[in-house]
Design an enzyme around this catalytic site. Structure first.
Site, PDB file in Angstrom:
ATOM      1  N   LYS A   1      14.647  -4.312  -4.052  1.00  0.00           N
ATOM      2  CA  LYS A   1      14.089  -3.186  -3.286  1.00  0.00           C
ATOM      3  C   LYS A   1      13.443  -3.644  -1.997  1.00  0.00           C
ATOM      4  O   LYS A   1      13.405  -2.900  -1.023  1.00  0.00           O
ATOM      5  CB  LYS A   1      13.043  -2.435  -4.129  1.00  0.00           C
ATOM      6  CG  LYS A   1      13.661  -1.408  -5.063  1.00  0.00           C
ATOM      7  CD  LYS A   1      12.616  -0.443  -5.572  1.00  0.00           C
ATOM      8  CE  LYS A   1      13.238   0.580  -6.512  1.00  0.00           C
ATOM      9  NZ  LYS A   1      12.266   1.289  -7.315  1.00  0.00           N
TER      10      LYS A   1
ATOM     11  N   LYS B   1      24.612   0.124  -7.726  1.00  0.00           N
ATOM     12  CA  LYS B   1      24.211   1.133  -8.716  1.00  0.00           C
ATOM     13  C   LYS B   1      24.088   2.515  -8.051  1.00  0.00           C
ATOM     14  O   LYS B   1      23.637   2.606  -6.906  1.00  0.00           O
ATOM     15  CB  LYS B   1      22.844   0.686  -9.273  1.00  0.00           C
ATOM     16  CG  LYS B   1      22.244   1.567 -10.313  1.00  0.00           C
ATOM     17  CD  LYS B   1      20.818   1.121 -10.637  1.00  0.00           C
ATOM     18  CE  LYS B   1      19.829   1.654  -9.620  1.00  0.00           C
ATOM     19  NZ  LYS B   1      18.438   1.666 -10.062  1.00  0.00           N
TER      20      LYS B   1
ATOM     21  N   LYS C   1      19.013   7.260  -7.154  1.00  0.00           N
ATOM     22  CA  LYS C   1      18.471   8.514  -6.616  1.00  0.00           C
ATOM     23  C   LYS C   1      17.763   8.298  -5.284  1.00  0.00           C
ATOM     24  O   LYS C   1      17.530   9.242  -4.551  1.00  0.00           O
ATOM     25  CB  LYS C   1      17.573   9.226  -7.632  1.00  0.00           C
ATOM     26  CG  LYS C   1      16.348   8.474  -8.121  1.00  0.00           C
ATOM     27  CD  LYS C   1      15.503   9.392  -9.017  1.00  0.00           C
ATOM     28  CE  LYS C   1      15.029   8.764 -10.296  1.00  0.00           C
ATOM     29  NZ  LYS C   1      14.129   7.621 -10.172  1.00  0.00           N
TER      30      LYS C   1
HETATM   31  P1  TYM Z   1      14.111   5.328 -12.812  1.00  0.00           P
HETATM   32  O1  TYM Z   1      13.324   6.531 -12.458  1.00  0.00           O
HETATM   33  O2  TYM Z   1      14.610   4.462 -11.686  1.00  0.00           O
HETATM   34  O3  TYM Z   1      15.386   5.735 -13.656  1.00  0.00           O
HETATM   35  C1  TYM Z   1      15.259   6.571 -14.785  1.00  0.00           C
HETATM   36  C2  TYM Z   1      16.221   6.153 -15.870  1.00  0.00           C
HETATM   37  O4  TYM Z   1      17.578   6.268 -15.424  1.00  0.00           O
HETATM   38  C3  TYM Z   1      18.253   5.022 -15.610  1.00  0.00           C
HETATM   39  N1  TYM Z   1      19.212   4.863 -14.509  1.00  0.00           N
HETATM   40  C4  TYM Z   1      20.522   4.674 -14.680  1.00  0.00           C
HETATM   41  N2  TYM Z   1      21.283   4.575 -15.789  1.00  0.00           N
HETATM   42  C5  TYM Z   1      22.614   4.381 -15.616  1.00  0.00           C
HETATM   43  N3  TYM Z   1      23.197   4.287 -14.378  1.00  0.00           N
HETATM   44  C6  TYM Z   1      22.468   4.370 -13.247  1.00  0.00           C
HETATM   45  N4  TYM Z   1      23.045   4.271 -12.058  1.00  0.00           N
HETATM   46  C7  TYM Z   1      21.056   4.576 -13.374  1.00  0.00           C
HETATM   47  N5  TYM Z   1      20.053   4.722 -12.464  1.00  0.00           N
HETATM   48  C8  TYM Z   1      18.933   4.884 -13.187  1.00  0.00           C
HETATM   49  C9  TYM Z   1      17.156   3.976 -15.560  1.00  0.00           C
HETATM   50  O5  TYM Z   1      17.546   2.768 -16.172  1.00  0.00           O
HETATM   51  C10 TYM Z   1      16.042   4.681 -16.298  1.00  0.00           C
HETATM   52  O6  TYM Z   1      16.215   4.574 -17.695  1.00  0.00           O
HETATM   53  N6  TYM Z   1      10.502   2.203 -14.239  1.00  0.00           N
HETATM   54  C11 TYM Z   1      11.375   3.261 -14.670  1.00  0.00           C
HETATM   55  C12 TYM Z   1      10.621   4.472 -15.195  1.00  0.00           C
HETATM   56  C13 TYM Z   1       9.587   4.153 -16.221  1.00  0.00           C
HETATM   57  C14 TYM Z   1       9.848   3.924 -17.603  1.00  0.00           C
HETATM   58  C15 TYM Z   1       8.552   3.710 -18.176  1.00  0.00           C
HETATM   59  C16 TYM Z   1      10.998   3.868 -18.371  1.00  0.00           C
HETATM   60  C17 TYM Z   1       8.259   4.076 -16.036  1.00  0.00           C
HETATM   61  N7  TYM Z   1       7.630   3.818 -17.201  1.00  0.00           N
HETATM   62  C18 TYM Z   1       8.438   3.434 -19.526  1.00  0.00           C
HETATM   63  C19 TYM Z   1      10.862   3.589 -19.726  1.00  0.00           C
HETATM   64  C20 TYM Z   1       9.591   3.374 -20.294  1.00  0.00           C
HETATM   65  C21 TYM Z   1      12.227   3.717 -13.510  1.00  0.00           C
HETATM   66  O7  TYM Z   1      11.884   3.502 -12.388  1.00  0.00           O
HETATM   67  O8  TYM Z   1      13.334   4.435 -13.861  1.00  0.00           O
END
Ligand code: TYM
Length: 337
Positions: free
Chosen positions: A123, A205, A208
């Protein structure tokens, strides 16, 4: 997926997961994370958070952030998260998360751990020095989210596995010093669809926060716009519809999307499209995506903001109740109470 029937044990295992309200949620988030959660509700006690304090690790417009918190909650509900069964809450409304994160910063987390985090490196690129300290420390807040609830299983996409590994290390180190305060959680990722790739660059990837939204299908894209994006998605050389990640990464990604949203096995799709070309395949995939979005958005549009606010308040109370007890236990262990 790890399965455990509630009837087999008096105490069901606990799931925790979350999504940042930091952009337009896309089919990657749905396939990699949310769709797993929906299935898991049957067998686990689930807690799903809208992790707004993670979102502010990069600059957010306050008005848009406020709107997105509601939007992400509606997406959880439209996807099938049941607020009667599962806890749905906004992270910042339960202060125990940031307080435990501070404690874990001091006990359990080493600078060397955070220096290894690939997401931080990706990032920030060459701009590490001007990144916020919050972005660097973000995995510790995530560890705190997970550990506060006695979580057994964390269903996430592939890109979050490293953060869950770190959570395990932090929990073990803390327990090593103070006794068994935290359960050591396990990450669960889908066998297929754990990493949905960009439509225009299959080495990246689907994200969003991508500046070019043509790389992604947002869950709230108009179906017709989504159709155009699929038709414009890159494919590989050749014309046979076969799943080959090495040689046909773009097609493999489209096949995965088709299989997950159209609920068909990849090898069945290969058979169905034998002798046909990419053109027919993409046209049908566009139909599958359009149908999925129409269905999803009909449910999304039927949910009111008032309903969301009520669900978040009830979720806050339920989450607070669990989190405050664990935090108090930790405060005592470290000697501030
Ligand atoms: P975040 O908000 O980036 O993404 C949310 C979830 O979506 C999954 N994801 C994907 N899966 C498949 N293909 C993709 N292209 C893709 N892009 C995103 C991510 O792996 C995630 O599961 N740090 C985390 C949020 C978080 C969290 C937590 C998760 C904060 N605290 C505690 C689990 C437990 C995050 O930024 O996800």
């Amino acid at each position: 997926m790890i399965k455990q029937k509630k009837s087999e044990s008096s105490i069901a295992k606990i799931i925790f997961s979350g999504i940042q309200p930091s952009g337009n949620l896309n089919i990657g988030n749905y396939i990699g994370a949310i769709s797993q959660w929906v299935e898991m509700q049957k067998d686990y006690d689930c807690i799903f958070s809208i992790v707004d304090y993670h979102a502010i690790t990069v600059k957010q417009n306050p008005e848009i952030l406020r709107k997105r918190i509601i939007e992400v909650t509606k997406i959880y509900l439209a996807a099938g998260i049941d607020p009667q069964k599962s806890i749905i809450f906004q992270q910042s409304t339960v202060p125990a998360h940031t307080e435990l994160a501070w404690i874990l910063n001091c006990y359990g987390t080493h600078i060397a751990d955070l220096n290894k985090m690939t997401q931080f490196k990706d990032k920030t690129g060459d701009n590490k020095e001007s990144a916020s300290v919050g972005l660097y420390d973000y995995p510790v807040l995530m560890a705190s989210d997970i550990l506060l609830y006695g979580t057994d299983v964390v269903p996430v996409g592939e890109d979050q596995k490293q953060h869950v590994e770190l959570t395990r290390d932090i929990a073990r180190r803390f327990n090593g010093e103070f006794g068994p305060a935290f359960k050591v959680p396990t990450a669960v990722v889908r066998k297929e669809g754990a990493r949905i790739m960009s439509l225009l660059d299959p080495t990246k990837k689907m994200s969003k926060s991508d500046d070019n939204q043509n790389n992604c299908i947002s869950l709230l894209d108009s179906p017709e716009n989504a159709r155009k994006k699929i038709m414009r998605a890159v494919t590989d050389s050749g014309s046979d519809v076969v799943y080959d990640v090495e040689n046909k990464p773009a097609l493999a990604n489209l096949l995965t999307i088709y299989a997950q949203l159209g609920i068909r096995q990849v090898n069945r799709l290969e058979r169905d499209y034998a002798g046909k070309g990419y053109g027919d395949f993409k046209k049908d995939l566009a139909d599958v995506v359009v149908k999925f979005l129409e269905n999803f958005q009909a449910k999304y549009n039927a949910i009111s903001d008032d309903e969301v606010l009520e669900i978040l308040e009830s979720g806050r109370q339920r989450a607070e109740n669990i989190a405050s007890k664990k935090l108090e236990e930790v405060r005592k262990l470290i000697g501030v109470r």
